[in-house]
Design a protein around this motif. Structure first.
Motif, mmCIF file in Angstrom:
data_model
loop_
_atom_site.group_PDB
_atom_site.id
_atom_site.type_symbol
_atom_site.label_atom_id
_atom_site.label_comp_id
_atom_site.label_asym_id
_atom_site.label_seq_id
_atom_site.Cartn_x
_atom_site.Cartn_y
_atom_site.Cartn_z
ATOM 1 N N GLY B 56 0.930 -0.884 -0.200
ATOM 2 C CA GLY B 56 -0.023 -0.048 0.092
ATOM 3 C C GLY B 56 0.702 1.800 -0.372
ATOM 4 O O GLY B 56 0.969 1.892 -0.896
ATOM 5 N N LYS B 57 2.289 1.440 0.720
ATOM 6 C CA LYS B 57 2.337 2.174 0.959
ATOM 7 C C LYS B 57 3.800 3.022 -0.315
ATOM 8 O O LYS B 57 4.178 4.108 -0.663
ATOM 9 C CB LYS B 57 4.026 2.390 1.816
ATOM 10 C CG LYS B 57 2.998 2.146 3.622
ATOM 11 C CD LYS B 57 3.602 3.528 4.350
ATOM 12 C CE LYS B 57 1.817 3.861 5.449
ATOM 13 N NZ LYS B 57 3.026 4.283 6.446
ATOM 14 N N LEU B 59 2.190 1.734 -3.591
ATOM 15 C CA LEU B 59 1.843 2.194 -4.617
ATOM 16 C C LEU B 59 1.328 4.351 -4.125
ATOM 17 O O LEU B 59 1.714 4.479 -4.977
ATOM 18 C CB LEU B 59 0.202 1.718 -4.934
ATOM 19 C CG LEU B 59 0.213 0.105 -4.912
ATOM 20 C CD1 LEU B 59 -1.368 -0.591 -4.663
ATOM 21 C CD2 LEU B 59 0.033 0.006 -6.524
ATOM 22 N N ILE B 60 1.461 4.239 -2.596
ATOM 23 C CA ILE B 60 1.171 5.645 -2.806
ATOM 24 C C ILE B 60 2.691 6.466 -2.981
ATOM 25 O O ILE B 60 1.991 7.870 -3.316
ATOM 26 C CB ILE B 60 0.816 6.056 -1.084
ATOM 27 C CG1 ILE B 60 -0.839 4.837 -0.549
ATOM 28 C CG2 ILE B 60 1.153 7.608 -0.610
ATOM 29 C CD1 ILE B 60 -0.800 5.243 0.273
#
Lengths: 229, 124
Positions: B56-57, B59-60
């Motif tokens: 997730g991090k 992708l951000i």
């Protein structure tokens, strides 16, 4: 040339390469105009224009990068969850702050559309300009605006927020990290949020929240403001 | 293995968002539904943070690059925009500055009120 144009990898390499140049420039010259996003867009447009390549052939490859946008936006819930205590503590301030931003957006767009003597269709086209593209397109469609221009206004707004958001906060005396995140997210949606994420974890989380909340509030506000012009 | 699992969860939530977007007749995109689903799963502890965190991090972190292709598309809408180019740019920039200032200052003001109130309560 034909060979490049027909390869799906051309658009991807051009995008990544242009962004890398932007990152290197930013590291070297710490001036806000060397924003990696802005530099990457400028390089891509220049390369396509000089080589005479259509946007559609570039995008047939480059769009493979953009499909990750939905999962990436979903993941904005992660920093938000990490700041859940802060969110609960400041819930009133956050909600009123975002609502005031959404109303201000509608009022300023209505006032300036009148000043520029724009018609109804042009006015409703601009109404969704501060929200994330996916909601903006839907709203522009509902309001019967020019969708391509709505997208352009959203991009201009987001790019501006990404480049100038931090400086504008300083100039306007917005210092509290929660307020900074709310300001950047409400004014310049996901593109601003990706910058807020670099400023700090709190700013990033609050900005992510604003994108979702301001997006939904704008849909409601648009119904109220739709027939002013 | 960890990353494959995380990516699968994130993509599955994106798919759920897309299904909601198709089923509910509101102009709310799949990504916002997905964000609400992931946030709910995390806050109700149905999903552990460690099940999505690293991917997730990442992708951000790479998210700004994803804005490049759609924005380059501005070169195609140049034609239709020309007629009110100045109006679009002026309204977009000015309204963004005002929205940023108003929402930021109001949020900051209310947080300030609360923090002051909290201090008084603590003192009394």
């Amino acid at each position: 040339m034909q060979l490049l144009e027909n390869s799906m990898f051309f658009g991807i390499i051009l995008t990544l390469g242009a962004y890398l140049i932007g990152v290197v420039l930013k590291r070297r010259f710490k001036i806000f105009i060397f924003n990696p996003l802005l530099v990457a867009i400028a390089i891509c447009i220049a390369v396509l224009a000089i080589m005479g390549i259509e946007y559609s052939s570039y995008n047939s490859g480059a769009s493979h990068i953009s499909i990750l946008l939905t999962p990436a936006t979903v993941c904005l819930a992660i920093p938000l969850y990490e700041q859940i205590q802060l969110l609960k503590k400041n819930a009133t301030a956050i909600l009123i702050g975002i609502a005031s931003g959404v109303l201000t957006s509608a009022i300023t767009i209505a006032a300036m559309s009148m000043a520029f003597a724009l018609g109804h269709k042009e006015y409703v086209t601009l109404l969704p300009k501060s929200i994330t593209t996916a909601i903006g397109i839907g709203l522009s469609h509902e309001l019967d605006g020019y969708i391509a221009i709505t997208v352009a206004a959203i991009m201009i707004t987001g790019l501006f927020g990404n480049i100038a958001g931090e400086i504008l906060c300083r100039l306007c005396g917005v210092k509290h990290p929660v307020a900074k995140g709310i300001a950047i997210g409400t004014a310049s949606h996901v593109m601003g949020t990706s910058k807020a994420m670099e400023i700090g974890e709190i700013e990033g989380a609050m900005s992510s929240l604003s994108v979702a909340v301001a997006g939904c509030m704008t849909v409601a506000a648009a119904i109220l403001f739709e027939n002013i012009i | 293995m960890k990353y494959i699992g995380q990516f699968t969860i994130i993509i599955t939530i994106s798919l759920m968002g897309e299904i909601l977007n198709k089923l509910i007749p509101l102009p709310i995109p799949a990504s916002i539904y997905g964000m609400i689903i992931l946030f709910t799963l995390l806050s109700t502890k149905l999903l552990k943070l460690s099940a999505v965190k690293e991917t997730g991090k990442f992708l951000i972190y790479i998210m700004p690059i994803m804005f490049v292709p759609p924005t380059v598309g501005l070169m195609d809408s140049w034609g239709i925009m020309q007629e009110f180019l100045i109006a679009i740019i002026t309204i977009s920039l000015l309204s963004t500055i005002i929205v940023l200032a108003v929402s930021g200052r109001i949020t900051q003001f209310i947080i300030g009120l609360k923090e002051k109130g909290g201090d008084n309560n603590a003192a009394s």
